[in-house]
Design a protein around this motif. Structure first.
Motif, PDB file in Angstrom:
ATOM      1  N   LEU A   1      46.978  21.266  -9.819  1.00  0.00           N
ATOM      2  CA  LEU A   1      47.704  21.982 -10.855  1.00  0.00           C
ATOM      3  C   LEU A   1      48.606  22.922  -9.945  1.00  0.00           C
ATOM      4  CD1 LEU A   1      45.055  23.395 -13.436  1.00  0.00           C
ATOM      5  CD2 LEU A   1      47.175  21.995 -13.853  1.00  0.00           C
ATOM      6  N   ALA A   2      48.260  23.345  -8.554  1.00  0.00           N
ATOM      7  CA  ALA A   2      49.022  24.052  -7.828  1.00  0.00           C
ATOM      8  C   ALA A   2      49.725  23.353  -7.087  1.00  0.00           C
ATOM      9  CB  ALA A   2      47.897  24.772  -6.616  1.00  0.00           C
ATOM     10  N   LEU A   3      49.889  22.033  -6.890  1.00  0.00           N
ATOM     11  CA  LEU A   3      50.548  21.102  -6.149  1.00  0.00           C
ATOM     12  C   LEU A   3      52.211  21.270  -6.271  1.00  0.00           C
ATOM     13  CD1 LEU A   3      49.701  19.401  -3.898  1.00  0.00           C
ATOM     14  CD2 LEU A   3      49.804  17.315  -5.325  1.00  0.00           C
ATOM     15  N   PRO A   4      52.718  21.569  -7.469  1.00  0.00           N
ATOM     16  CA  PRO A   4      54.405  21.382  -7.651  1.00  0.00           C
ATOM     17  C   PRO A   4      54.556  22.727  -6.744  1.00  0.00           C
ATOM     18  CG  PRO A   4      53.227  21.338  -9.599  1.00  0.00           C
ATOM     19  CD  PRO A   4      52.104  21.162  -9.036  1.00  0.00           C
ATOM     20  N   GLY A   5      53.883  24.037  -6.855  1.00  0.00           N
ATOM     21  CA  GLY A   5      54.143  25.361  -6.361  1.00  0.00           C
ATOM     22  C   GLY A   5      54.149  24.948  -4.734  1.00  0.00           C
ATOM     23  N   ILE A   6      53.023  24.330  -4.353  1.00  0.00           N
ATOM     24  CA  ILE A   6      52.714  24.301  -2.815  1.00  0.00           C
ATOM     25  C   ILE A   6      53.930  23.007  -2.300  1.00  0.00           C
ATOM     26  CG2 ILE A   6      51.377  23.096  -1.194  1.00  0.00           C
ATOM     27  CD1 ILE A   6      48.867  23.528  -3.046  1.00  0.00           C
ATOM     28  N   LEU A   7      54.332  22.331  -3.206  1.00  0.00           N
ATOM     29  CA  LEU A   7      55.294  21.366  -2.584  1.00  0.00           C
ATOM     30  C   LEU A   7      56.939  22.161  -2.650  1.00  0.00           C
ATOM     31  CD1 LEU A   7      55.172  18.165  -4.655  1.00  0.00           C
ATOM     32  CD2 LEU A   7      54.852  18.524  -2.134  1.00  0.00           C
ATOM     33  N   THR A   8      57.161  23.131  -3.401  1.00  0.00           N
ATOM     34  CA  THR A   8      58.245  24.046  -3.304  1.00  0.00           C
ATOM     35  C   THR A   8      58.106  24.783  -2.151  1.00  0.00           C
ATOM     36  OG1 THR A   8      57.828  24.215  -5.702  1.00  0.00           O
ATOM     37  CG2 THR A   8      59.593  25.719  -4.752  1.00  0.00           C
ATOM     38  N   GLY A   9      57.173  25.525  -1.987  1.00  0.00           N
ATOM     39  CA  GLY A   9      56.984  26.358  -0.702  1.00  0.00           C
ATOM     40  C   GLY A   9      57.195  25.379   0.522  1.00  0.00           C
ATOM     41  N   THR A  10      56.412  23.934   0.716  1.00  0.00           N
ATOM     42  CA  THR A  10      56.628  23.116   1.611  1.00  0.00           C
ATOM     43  C   THR A  10      58.127  22.800   1.932  1.00  0.00           C
ATOM     44  OG1 THR A  10      54.733  22.484   1.236  1.00  0.00           O
ATOM     45  CG2 THR A  10      55.787  21.019   2.503  1.00  0.00           C
ATOM     46  N   ILE A  11      58.870  22.481   0.854  1.00  0.00           N
ATOM     47  CA  ILE A  11      60.189  22.045   0.994  1.00  0.00           C
ATOM     48  C   ILE A  11      61.030  23.065   1.894  1.00  0.00           C
ATOM     49  CG2 ILE A  11      62.362  21.323  -0.271  1.00  0.00           C
ATOM     50  CD1 ILE A  11      60.391  19.815  -2.145  1.00  0.00           C
ATOM     51  N   ILE A  12      60.684  24.432   1.246  1.00  0.00           N
ATOM     52  CA  ILE A  12      61.561  25.735   1.741  1.00  0.00           C
ATOM     53  C   ILE A  12      61.016  25.733   3.350  1.00  0.00           C
ATOM     54  CG2 ILE A  12      61.599  27.930   1.622  1.00  0.00           C
ATOM     55  CD1 ILE A  12      61.358  27.869  -1.267  1.00  0.00           C
ATOM     56  N   GLY A  13      60.019  25.567   3.603  1.00  0.00           N
ATOM     57  CA  GLY A  13      59.369  25.556   5.020  1.00  0.00           C
ATOM     58  C   GLY A  13      60.078  24.427   5.834  1.00  0.00           C
ATOM     59  N   MET A  14      60.137  23.229   5.308  1.00  0.00           N
ATOM     60  CA  MET A  14      60.577  22.192   6.017  1.00  0.00           C
ATOM     61  C   MET A  14      62.236  22.276   6.254  1.00  0.00           C
ATOM     62  SD  MET A  14      58.351  20.095   6.843  1.00  0.00           S
ATOM     63  CE  MET A  14      59.130  18.716   7.544  1.00  0.00           C
ATOM     64  N   ALA A  15      62.843  22.948   5.247  1.00  0.00           N
ATOM     65  CA  ALA A  15      64.363  23.215   5.436  1.00  0.00           C
ATOM     66  C   ALA A  15      64.486  24.219   6.519  1.00  0.00           C
ATOM     67  CB  ALA A  15      64.841  23.728   3.991  1.00  0.00           C
ATOM     68  N   ARG A  16      63.600  25.103   6.722  1.00  0.00           N
ATOM     69  CA  ARG A  16      63.788  25.884   7.740  1.00  0.00           C
ATOM     70  C   ARG A  16      63.768  25.289   9.221  1.00  0.00           C
ATOM     71  NH1 ARG A  16      59.938  30.990   8.484  1.00  0.00           N
ATOM     72  NH2 ARG A  16      60.622  31.994   6.338  1.00  0.00           N
ATOM     73  N   ALA A  17      62.584  24.698   8.951  1.00  0.00           N
ATOM     74  CA  ALA A  17      62.398  23.687  10.203  1.00  0.00           C
ATOM     75  C   ALA A  17      63.487  23.052  10.470  1.00  0.00           C
ATOM     76  CB  ALA A  17      61.032  22.942  10.304  1.00  0.00           C
ATOM     77  N   LEU A  18      64.214  22.188   9.659  1.00  0.00           N
ATOM     78  CA  LEU A  18      65.131  21.353   9.779  1.00  0.00           C
ATOM     79  C   LEU A  18      66.458  22.204  10.562  1.00  0.00           C
ATOM     80  CD1 LEU A  18      66.663  18.675   9.461  1.00  0.00           C
ATOM     81  CD2 LEU A  18      67.483  19.503   7.199  1.00  0.00           C
ATOM     82  N   GLY A  19      66.524  23.211  10.187  1.00  0.00           N
ATOM     83  CA  GLY A  19      67.649  24.057  10.815  1.00  0.00           C
ATOM     84  C   GLY A  19      67.474  24.791  11.944  1.00  0.00           C
ATOM     85  N   GLU A  20      66.052  24.710  12.545  1.00  0.00           N
ATOM     86  CA  GLU A  20      65.584  25.471  13.929  1.00  0.00           C
ATOM     87  C   GLU A  20      66.030  24.934  15.260  1.00  0.00           C
ATOM     88  OE1 GLU A  20      64.847  28.390  14.802  1.00  0.00           O
ATOM     89  OE2 GLU A  20      64.107  28.534  12.958  1.00  0.00           O
ATOM     90  N   THR A  21      66.719  25.956  15.896  1.00  0.00           N
ATOM     91  CA  THR A  21      67.154  25.088  17.202  1.00  0.00           C
ATOM     92  C   THR A  21      66.291  25.878  18.389  1.00  0.00           C
ATOM     93  OG1 THR A  21      69.289  25.403  16.207  1.00  0.00           O
ATOM     94  CG2 THR A  21      69.292  24.762  18.421  1.00  0.00           C
ATOM     95  N   ALA A  22      66.033  27.281  18.269  1.00  0.00           N
ATOM     96  CA  ALA A  22      65.599  27.949  19.451  1.00  0.00           C
ATOM     97  C   ALA A  22      64.328  27.148  19.997  1.00  0.00           C
ATOM     98  CB  ALA A  22      65.461  29.186  19.190  1.00  0.00           C
ATOM     99  N   PRO A  23      63.247  26.933  19.298  1.00  0.00           N
ATOM    100  CA  PRO A  23      62.158  26.433  19.949  1.00  0.00           C
ATOM    101  C   PRO A  23      62.263  24.991  20.646  1.00  0.00           C
ATOM    102  CG  PRO A  23      61.656  26.621  17.591  1.00  0.00           C
ATOM    103  CD  PRO A  23      63.235  27.017  17.657  1.00  0.00           C
ATOM    104  N   LEU A  24      63.288  24.197  19.986  1.00  0.00           N
ATOM    105  CA  LEU A  24      63.461  22.818  20.435  1.00  0.00           C
ATOM    106  C   LEU A  24      64.217  23.048  21.932  1.00  0.00           C
ATOM    107  CD1 LEU A  24      64.394  21.087  17.385  1.00  0.00           C
ATOM    108  CD2 LEU A  24      62.317  21.167  18.434  1.00  0.00           C
ATOM    109  N   LEU A  25      65.062  24.089  21.864  1.00  0.00           N
ATOM    110  CA  LEU A  25      65.799  24.144  23.155  1.00  0.00           C
ATOM    111  C   LEU A  25      64.780  24.400  24.440  1.00  0.00           C
ATOM    112  CD1 LEU A  25      68.945  24.517  23.616  1.00  0.00           C
ATOM    113  CD2 LEU A  25      68.306  27.205  23.317  1.00  0.00           C
TER     114      LEU A  25
END
Lengths: 461, 416
Positions: free
Chosen positions: B322-346
């Motif tokens: 029952l909680a999975l859709p909500g978790i997935l939404t949060g996961t996608i948002i977190g992944m989107a942030r990770a996709l745009g991240e540069t500084a740690p990879l630098l």
């Protein structure tokens, strides 16, 4: 054999154990008098599968962390390694080359000196790979057999599986603590090494920043490691210029959206503001460097400023402020929404206009939340890297003129760690000391802000 | 005689009221202004990138008709299907053939401005269709960077004149360049593409997801469903909340000090990048996951417990789905942030020039934001366009991810 293949092997063995255990449990079930077991067959299956997979995966993880070191040690002990140059960087390059050829990643060595190492590398890799596979299989087999032999018709498989599951859950939540400890340990360790070379007093209170990565690392010049200009640049860009942009704009947008806007407008504007927060910072940095900084320089020139810098603190700060707007506005939005409606209605009933209600009643009531939001925004701004790396400069300047070029803590961390210096040089290590200061400051801001929010939220409930 | 009541609406009152209403209007206009300004900046930002970036999907090309019947290059479908086809064509002098026909048709000056790698495009066409060698065919081949900037009205006088002349003849044009999405980084903007970076980003995201999602969800389940209220739990919660607010560059320092010390051979590999980003994304998933789990009503747990389910069964059979859709939404948002991240990879060395797409999780790679950062240092006009084009691709990816998150939230949003 690569860890990925070993992991697949672990999963395959786990599946075999799963199937075997389930078949065994079904057999128990057929033989039992009433066709019932204390646990469903699937729990027997999971019990054996977990016993196969978990120890094997743990071993593979451990082995892939220590095996490369052992391989290198054995290669260095071989006679061919005696001819290697002593100088660190070249030596490392040759080792890497030989390893790439030995593991099949490259077809031939570029450097003839490395060719003698290929054979020892191949032997060492084969030796330790074989040990790894044999031990992993042995572990899986012993653990699986142990679990399988424990299966009995009256075996409480479910409670055992559930105990393992709980341990896994607890382990997952401990990753957060491990990460925090990892961050602290790595920062503190390197910072202590740095302070062994440069005095903390020089670092924290000196006003001249100009580390020379090529200088003799044994006798660093402490007067070149004064970080005050960096702290000032960080504060000036992140906490002053950016906040002058972000606080009024963020606060006013939140007020308009919660108090004035009709729902259909709100439905469109809120996601649009969220896009502003979702744009990657490297894009903001590019925008600041390509569009805003030249515009500011031209403007300054037309206003009669002589020689304005093309990398001004103002450009980085303004763009950073724009990035922070949605952050401030959503925090303000939350805390304004938490003010009880009765307070607003009371004020309106007394004949106050809406703006008077907002200014005299809503904002004072929501102030702790807003202040906490601003603190979180500052903490985010001073830790922001890409905008300042691309739009601010690397020249440390202690100045209050926003048109001057300035540098920040994060810019210097990047500059020190992407330069040519070796890992033992104080210039490189200073990046960790800067990181430690940054971590402590943002931690403090976040901690206080979270406390304020928590206390404030309880006030009206 | 009734007492006279002093009128409330005295002139002074009216004046005061007018002033108050004016101030009300001003305040409201200020609020609207703040929103309009923020949206305007967003539109300006996206507009600039789109305006600059459209050119980045194109490149300046010259038309070179090649008569293969004169060229004397031999190829048949069998040899062209082999891996050495390109080398074979090179050995047979395809490069010179291209140069010869370019000089013939466009003049020596223009031919010398043909991109150094232009013959590869011809070779690719021949490999795809060996029957080409029986006829003559006209190709649009990339011009050199100098000629390209001459086409844009920049660079040296001669190049501008040459470009203008070729353009008059219809032999020089700026065409859509499908290879931009298919090639990797190059030193010449005419040859640069983003496929290598895109692939690196995808591989890094896979590692991040595989690590952060299970750990995040399991930690959220533990904290929300089972954790006893004690000091340990408080400590775990505190560290998760703090990790979510730690600057991303600090995670880069952690990756540098820990992961690169453990795995020195994997410098700038997607595996290390993904591990670093996973530590950063995990707290985001935990916080979103806890909120989603909290939203599942207690009656569902009680119902399951009442018919004899164990606490683990309650969570894995009832609460988690029952909680999975909500978790997935949060996961996608977190992944989107990770996709745009540069500084740690630098910090962990994903800054290198990588001209071949990574072929696995352990080969050197770069990611899309890092490609943007690297190109942003180039002063060539062509790279400015390429950078903006890469930004458009990155923003489209983020838009799709965020759109998916919003769609999921709307579709599965439940009020119990």
């Amino acid at each position: 054999m690569s860890p990925a293949i070993l992991l697949l092997l672990a999963l395959g063995l786990g599946l075999a154990g799963w199937l075997a255990a389930r078949a065994r449990a079904w057999a128990f079930r057929r033989d039992s008098a009433d066709g019932r077991l204390p646990s469903l067959p699937i729990y027997h299956a999971w019990y054996v599968a977990l016993w196969v997979i978990l120890p094997m995966v743990a071993f593979i993880a451990l082995w892939s962390a220590i095996a490369p070191g052992l391989v290198t040690q054995q290669v260095l002990a071989s006679p061919a390694a005696a001819e290697l140059p002593v100088f660190g960087f070249q030596r490392q390059t040759m080792l890497n080359e030989a390893r790439a050829v030995a593991s099949g990643a490259a077809s031939a060595v570029f450097n003839p000196q490395a060719s003698g190492l290929v054979e020892p590398y191949r032997e060492a890799l084969f030796y330790y790979n074989t040990i790894g596979i044999v031990v992993a299989l042995l572990i899986a087999f012993v653990a699986g057999t142990y679990a399988f032999l424990r299966l009995r018709p009256d075996f409480a498989a479910r409670s055992k599986v559930e105990r393992i599951v709980m341990a896994i859950l607890l382990g997952a939540s401990l990753v957060a603590i491990l990460t925090t400890i990892g961050i602290l340990a790595s920062l503190v360790f390197e910072t202590v090494r740095f302070f062994g070379m440069v005095s903390p007093i020089d670092f924290l209170f000196g006003t001249h920043w100009g580390p020379d990565p090529m200088a003799n690392p044994d006798n660093p010049d402490g007067s070149r490691y004064g970080a005050v200009p960096l702290f000032w640049g960080t504060l000036f860009i992140g906490a002053i210029i950016a906040m002058i942009v972000a606080i009024p704009l963020g606060l006013m947008s939140a007020i308009y959206l919660t108090q004035y806007a009709n729902p259909s407008l709100r439905r469109w504007v809120k996601p649009a503001l969220e896009i502003l927060a979702g744009v990657p910072t490297v894009v903001y940095g590019y925008f600041a460097a390509l569009t805003i900084a030249p515009a500011i320089r031209d403007l300054a020139m037309s206003l009669g400023v002589s020689n304005p810098s093309s990398e001004s603190a103002l450009a980085a700060g303004l763009v950073m402020g724009v990035m922070i707007i949605p952050f401030v506005s959503s925090m303000a939005d939350d805390s304004i929404a938490a003010v009880p409606g009765a307070m607003r209605d009371g004020s309106l009933a007394m004949g106050a206009t809406r703006s008077e209600t907002i200014k005299r009643v809503m904002i004072p009531a929501a102030l702790p939340g807003i202040v906490a939001g601003v603190m979180l925004a500052i903490s985010r701004a001073i830790g922001e890297t890409m905008i300042v790396v691309m739009a601010a400069s690397t020249a440390a300047n202690l100045s209050a003129n926003p048109l001057e070029s300035m540098t920040t803590v994060t810019v210097q961390i990047v500059a020190m760690l992407t330069g040519e210096g070796s890992f033992d040089h104080p210039a490189t290590l200073s990046a960790f000391a800067l990181g430690f200061v940054l971590f402590m400051v943002t931690l403090g801001l976040n901690f206080v802000a979270l406390r304020v929010v928590k206390r404030y939220r309880e006030a009206y409930e | 005689m009734s007492e006279r009541i002093a009128p409330t609406r005295t002139p002074a009152f009216e004046a005061r009221l007018k002033k108050r209403y004016a101030s009300e209007k001003r305040f409201r206009a200020l609020g609207l202004g703040a929103i309009v300004f923020s949206i305007a900046v967003l539109v300006f930002l996206l507009g600039t990138m789109t305006f600059n970036g459209i050119g980045g999907f194109q490149r300046v090309e010259m038309e070179v008709p090649i008569d293969f019947t004169q060229a004397g290059i031999a190829a048949n479908p069998d040899t062209m299907a082999q891996s050495g086809a390109l080398a074979s064509l090179e050995a047979q002098g395809l490069r010179d053939v291209v140069q010869y026909f370019a000089a013939e048709q466009l003049g020596e000056d223009a031919a010398s401005e043909l991109g150094a790698q232009a013959w590869r495009d011809v070779a690719a066409a021949v490999i795809a269709d060996p029957a080409l060698l029986q006829r003559s065919e006209s190709f649009w081949l990339p011009a050199s960077a100098d000629l390209a900037s001459g086409y844009e009205g920049e660079g040296s006088q001669e190049m501008q004149a040459l470009a203008a002349g070729l353009y008059e003849d219809g032999r020089l044009a700026k065409n859509f360049d499908p290879g931009f999405l298919g090639r990797s980084d190059a030193t010449n903007p005419q040859q640069a593409g983003i496929w290598g970076a895109l692939k690196g980003s995808l591989l890094t995201m896979v590692v991040t997801l595989l690590l952060a999602f299970p750990i995040g969800v399991l930690a959220a389940l533990y904290l929300e469903e089972y954790a006893p209220k004690n000091r340990w739990t408080d400590l775990i919660e505190l560290s998760i909340n703090n990790l979510a607010a730690v600057p991303s560059i600090i995670f880069g320092l952690l990756g540098l000090a820990v992961f690169l010390t453990l795995f020195p051979n994997l410098r700038s590999a997607p595996l290390i990048g993904g591990m670093t980003l996973a530590l950063m994304t995990m707290p985001v998933i935990v916080i979103a996951g806890r909120n989603a789990i909290k939203a599942v009503p207690p009656s569902i747990r009680d119902g399951a417990l009442a018919i004899g389910a164990s606490p683990v069964q309650v969570v894995f059979h009832h609460v988690l789905p029952l909680a999975l859709p909500g978790i997935l939404t949060g996961t996608i948002i977190g992944m989107a942030r990770a996709l745009g991240e540069t500084a740690p990879l630098l910090m962990i060395g994903m800054r290198a020039f990588v001209a071949t797409p990574p072929d696995g999780f352990t080969s050197p790679a770069t990611v899309l934001p890092m490609q943007i950062f690297l190109w942003s240092d180039e002063i060539d006009r062509g790279f400015v366009e390429r950078t903006s084009a890469a930004i458009i691709v990155l923003l489209l990816f983020l838009l799709v991810m965020n759109g998916l998150a919003i769609y999921l939230r709307n579709k599965f949003e439940k009020t119990w």
